[in-house]
Scaffold this motif. Structure first.
Motif, PDB file in Angstrom:
ATOM      1  N   VAL A  24      32.161   9.091   9.041  1.00  0.00           N
ATOM      2  CA  VAL A  24      31.232   8.536   9.363  1.00  0.00           C
ATOM      3  C   VAL A  24      30.822   9.289  10.686  1.00  0.00           C
ATOM      4  N   GLU A  25      31.210   9.273  11.314  1.00  0.00           N
ATOM      5  CA  GLU A  25      30.916  10.233  12.754  1.00  0.00           C
ATOM      6  C   GLU A  25      30.250  12.105  12.239  1.00  0.00           C
ATOM      7  N   LYS A  26      31.307  12.091  10.933  1.00  0.00           N
ATOM      8  CA  LYS A  26      31.193  13.203  10.342  1.00  0.00           C
ATOM      9  C   LYS A  26      29.560  14.100   9.804  1.00  0.00           C
ATOM     10  N   PHE A  27      29.552  12.349   8.940  1.00  0.00           N
ATOM     11  CA  PHE A  27      28.232  12.755   7.932  1.00  0.00           C
ATOM     12  C   PHE A  27      26.978  12.582   8.835  1.00  0.00           C
ATOM     13  N   ILE A  28      27.317  11.574   9.796  1.00  0.00           N
ATOM     14  CA  ILE A  28      25.782  11.886  11.150  1.00  0.00           C
ATOM     15  C   ILE A  28      25.603  13.118  11.519  1.00  0.00           C
ATOM     16  N   THR A  29      26.807  14.223  11.799  1.00  0.00           N
ATOM     17  CA  THR A  29      26.424  15.239  12.858  1.00  0.00           C
ATOM     18  C   THR A  29      26.164  16.195  11.461  1.00  0.00           C
ATOM     19  N   THR A  30      26.541  16.312  10.338  1.00  0.00           N
ATOM     20  CA  THR A  30      26.727  17.246   9.076  1.00  0.00           C
ATOM     21  C   THR A  30      24.936  17.190   9.318  1.00  0.00           C
ATOM     22  N   ARG A  31      24.298  15.650   8.610  1.00  0.00           N
ATOM     23  CA  ARG A  31      23.178  15.765   8.704  1.00  0.00           C
ATOM     24  C   ARG A  31      21.911  15.319   9.247  1.00  0.00           C
ATOM     25  N   LYS A  32      22.820  15.593  10.724  1.00  0.00           N
ATOM     26  CA  LYS A  32      21.785  16.507  12.063  1.00  0.00           C
ATOM     27  C   LYS A  32      20.811  14.959  12.144  1.00  0.00           C
ATOM     28  N   ILE A  33      21.442  13.990  11.931  1.00  0.00           N
ATOM     29  CA  ILE A  33      20.845  12.285  12.626  1.00  0.00           C
ATOM     30  C   ILE A  33      21.194  12.136  13.858  1.00  0.00           C
ATOM     31  N   ASP A  34      20.405  11.938  14.399  1.00  0.00           N
ATOM     32  CA  ASP A  34      19.945  12.197  15.924  1.00  0.00           C
ATOM     33  C   ASP A  34      19.908  10.231  16.705  1.00  0.00           C
ATOM     34  N   SER A  35      19.093   9.738  16.026  1.00  0.00           N
ATOM     35  CA  SER A  35      18.616   8.578  16.491  1.00  0.00           C
ATOM     36  C   SER A  35      18.632   7.575  15.282  1.00  0.00           C
ATOM     37  N   PHE A  36      18.050   6.106  15.367  1.00  0.00           N
ATOM     38  CA  PHE A  36      17.990   5.460  14.094  1.00  0.00           C
ATOM     39  C   PHE A  36      17.196   5.691  14.081  1.00  0.00           C
ATOM     40  N   GLU A  37      15.829   5.807  14.000  1.00  0.00           N
ATOM     41  CA  GLU A  37      14.572   6.793  13.753  1.00  0.00           C
ATOM     42  C   GLU A  37      15.161   7.765  12.734  1.00  0.00           C
ATOM     43  N   SER A  38      15.548   8.980  13.054  1.00  0.00           N
ATOM     44  CA  SER A  38      16.229   9.808  11.681  1.00  0.00           C
ATOM     45  C   SER A  38      16.940   9.271  11.136  1.00  0.00           C
ATOM     46  N   LEU A  39      17.987   7.980  11.342  1.00  0.00           N
ATOM     47  CA  LEU A  39      18.830   7.187  10.287  1.00  0.00           C
ATOM     48  C   LEU A  39      17.824   7.045   9.103  1.00  0.00           C
ATOM     49  N   ALA A  40      16.660   6.373  10.176  1.00  0.00           N
ATOM     50  CA  ALA A  40      15.860   5.615   8.840  1.00  0.00           C
ATOM     51  C   ALA A  40      15.041   6.129   7.885  1.00  0.00           C
ATOM     52  N   LYS A  41      14.547   7.376   8.866  1.00  0.00           N
ATOM     53  CA  LYS A  41      13.855   8.611   7.999  1.00  0.00           C
ATOM     54  C   LYS A  41      14.563   9.252   6.942  1.00  0.00           C
ATOM     55  N   PHE A  42      15.740   9.633   6.935  1.00  0.00           N
ATOM     56  CA  PHE A  42      16.798  10.508   6.628  1.00  0.00           C
ATOM     57  C   PHE A  42      16.624   9.256   4.764  1.00  0.00           C
ATOM     58  N   THR A  43      17.172   8.134   5.332  1.00  0.00           N
ATOM     59  CA  THR A  43      17.448   6.818   4.343  1.00  0.00           C
ATOM     60  C   THR A  43      15.877   6.339   3.537  1.00  0.00           C
ATOM     61  N   ALA A  44      14.707   6.706   4.239  1.00  0.00           N
ATOM     62  CA  ALA A  44      14.201   6.870   3.448  1.00  0.00           C
ATOM     63  C   ALA A  44      13.334   7.942   1.869  1.00  0.00           C
ATOM     64  N   ASP A  45      13.964   8.730   2.708  1.00  0.00           N
ATOM     65  CA  ASP A  45      13.929  10.527   1.871  1.00  0.00           C
ATOM     66  C   ASP A  45      14.816  10.553   1.250  1.00  0.00           C
ATOM     67  N   THR A  46      15.594   9.780   0.950  1.00  0.00           N
ATOM     68  CA  THR A  46      17.185  10.024   0.722  1.00  0.00           C
ATOM     69  C   THR A  46      17.335   8.646  -1.024  1.00  0.00           C
ATOM     70  N   ALA A 153      24.396   8.213  -3.272  1.00  0.00           N
ATOM     71  CA  ALA A 153      24.790   6.920  -3.212  1.00  0.00           C
ATOM     72  C   ALA A 153      25.196   6.702  -2.407  1.00  0.00           C
ATOM     73  N   THR A 154      26.578   7.769  -2.764  1.00  0.00           N
ATOM     74  CA  THR A 154      27.362   7.966  -1.443  1.00  0.00           C
ATOM     75  C   THR A 154      26.877   8.024   0.420  1.00  0.00           C
ATOM     76  N   GLU A 155      26.196   8.912   0.454  1.00  0.00           N
ATOM     77  CA  GLU A 155      25.150   9.587   1.120  1.00  0.00           C
ATOM     78  C   GLU A 155      24.123   8.049   2.320  1.00  0.00           C
ATOM     79  N   LEU A 156      23.677   7.414   0.806  1.00  0.00           N
ATOM     80  CA  LEU A 156      23.058   5.881   1.284  1.00  0.00           C
ATOM     81  C   LEU A 156      23.827   4.857   1.775  1.00  0.00           C
ATOM     82  N   ALA A 157      25.291   5.207   1.120  1.00  0.00           N
ATOM     83  CA  ALA A 157      26.624   3.550   1.602  1.00  0.00           C
ATOM     84  C   ALA A 157      26.551   4.022   3.007  1.00  0.00           C
ATOM     85  N   TYR A 158      26.988   5.211   3.461  1.00  0.00           N
ATOM     86  CA  TYR A 158      27.612   5.592   4.628  1.00  0.00           C
ATOM     87  C   TYR A 158      25.724   5.215   6.021  1.00  0.00           C
ATOM     88  N   ALA A 159      24.584   5.370   5.408  1.00  0.00           N
ATOM     89  CA  ALA A 159      23.850   5.148   5.631  1.00  0.00           C
ATOM     90  C   ALA A 159      23.581   3.784   5.659  1.00  0.00           C
TER      91      ALA A 159
END
Length: 194
Positions: A24-46, A153-159
């Protein structure tokens, strides 16, 4: 892992990798997710990307299925067509003898031709070689899209897991806070009773 929520989590057959905090940590760092807002944006885009992949996957799958059905029907039809063509090329006694020997095949030929024609679209020709080439091309595209869809789908599952864990942590902290707030009330009541 969330048991009920997470529609993409259900699409992952082996969930052991999803339970690893390192993954999960690797997923977050490789996608450059630094906040829950960026996680929400990543999830919406994905999610949008996944929807597009899903519709392309579905249309290619339908076309592939249709071509495979046509190819299969042609394989059934081909022996009857060959017998019919040979019968048409003969004349006289040879034709009569051939027709007598292949009576069942010749009788079944119109039915098989009709079945194949019913599968064809308006104005479409019988082109088995082209179908096979298109099947091979479509199959590789279909498999590629399947892999991309699975990865998404795996990325979305991690998110989803990350979002779920945040909500779960907030809920647990609220419960602990309530527990601490209740403790002083109980001790006050006991003191008053004494």
């Amino acid at each position: 892992l969330p048991i009920v929520s997470g529609k993409h989590l259900r699409k992952i057959s082996d969930r052991t990798a999803l339970q690893s905090a390192d993954n999960v940590e690797k997923f977050i760092t490789t996608r450059k997710i630094d906040s829950f807002e960026s996680l929400a944006k990543f999830t919406a885009d994905t999610e949008q990307k996944y929807g597009q992949l899903d519709s392309v996957h579905l249309s290619k799958g339908q076309k592939l299925s249709r071509l495979k059905e046509l190819s299969k029907m042609y394989a059934l039809y081909e022996p009857y067509r060959t017998t019919y063509k040979e019968s048409q090329s003969l004349k006289g006694f040879a034709k009569m003898k051939f027709d007598r020997e292949h009576k069942e095949s010749l009788a079944k030929y119109p039915e098989m031709r009709e079945r194949l024609q019913n599968l064809l679209e308006q104005g479409e020709k019988i082109t088995p070689k082209q179908w096979k080439a298109e099947i091979q091309s479509l199959q590789s595209e279909y498999d590629s899209i399947s892999r991309e869809k699975s990865k998404t789908a795996t990325e979305l599952a991690y998110a989803g897991i990350t979002g779920y864990n945040k909500k779960n942590l907030e809920r647990e902290l609220q419960n602990e806070s309530r527990q601490r707030n209740r403790q002083p009330d109980r001790t006050k009541r006991k003191e008053e009773e004494i």
